[in-house]
Design a protein around this motif. Structure first.
Motif, PDB file in Angstrom:
ATOM      1  N   LEU A 171      35.585  36.111  31.329  1.00 16.67           N
ATOM      2  CA  LEU A 171      34.502  36.168  32.302  1.00 16.67           C
ATOM      3  C   LEU A 171      33.209  35.696  31.652  1.00 16.67           C
ATOM      4  N   ASP A 215      36.733  43.063  41.089  1.00 15.54           N
ATOM      5  CA  ASP A 215      37.903  43.681  40.469  1.00 15.54           C
ATOM      6  C   ASP A 215      38.063  43.242  39.019  1.00 15.54           C
ATOM      7  N   ASP A 216      37.792  41.975  38.727  1.00 16.54           N
ATOM      8  CA  ASP A 216      37.916  41.463  37.361  1.00 16.54           C
ATOM      9  C   ASP A 216      36.865  42.083  36.447  1.00 16.54           C
ATOM     10  N   GLY A 239      31.534  37.951  37.541  1.00 15.36           N
ATOM     11  CA  GLY A 239      32.834  37.530  38.051  1.00 15.36           C
ATOM     12  C   GLY A 239      33.168  38.293  39.313  1.00 15.36           C
ATOM     13  N   GLU A 240      34.416  38.202  39.721  1.00 18.11           N
ATOM     14  CA  GLU A 240      34.873  38.958  40.873  1.00 18.11           C
ATOM     15  C   GLU A 240      34.841  40.453  40.558  1.00 18.11           C
ATOM     16  N   ALA A 242      37.662  45.738  35.892  1.00 16.47           N
ATOM     17  CA  ALA A 242      38.841  45.878  35.034  1.00 16.47           C
ATOM     18  C   ALA A 242      38.462  45.729  33.561  1.00 16.47           C
ATOM     19  N   SER A 256      37.805  38.423  27.707  1.00 19.97           N
ATOM     20  CA  SER A 256      38.266  38.510  29.104  1.00 19.97           C
ATOM     21  C   SER A 256      38.210  37.162  29.811  1.00 19.97           C
TER      22      SER A 256
END
Length: 103
Positions: free
Chosen positions: A36, A52-53, A49-50, A56, A34
């Protein structure tokens, strides 16, 4: 507003036998691919990470099993600390510093 998130996640298949390593390796590879920041330990993989990331990639890794019809268990703990980044490494650095001060 960015929402940096650190999660510890365990994504495990059910009903696939006694040895999970080959299947777990598949989802850990998805997480690593990913991009991340992540670290894998004996029971959990940490991802940062963020929001949403991170969510996901947790979803994608989980669906890797469920798309094959495998019952899947997910344990997830999240730490959302506004204004902070690099929590995965920073927490460990602060812990080691505190241990060393106790001497």
């Amino acid at each position: 507003f960015e929402m940096n998130t650190l999660v510890a996640v365990c994504i495990a298949p059910s009903g696939t036998g006694d040895e999970y390593a080959p299947l777990v390796a598949e989802v850990v590879k998805i997480i690593r691919d990913s991009g991340l920041s992540c670290h894998t330990y004996s029971m959990f993989t940490e991802i940062e990470g963020e929001w949403d990331d991170v969510m996901a990639v947790v979803k994608k890794a989980t669906q890797h099993f469920t798309d094959k019809g495998i019952r899947t268990s997910v344990v997830l703990k999240a730490d959302i600390r506004p204004g902070y980044t690099n929590m995965m490494n920073g927490k460990m650095e602060r812990l080691e510093e505190a241990i060393n001060q106790k001497g």
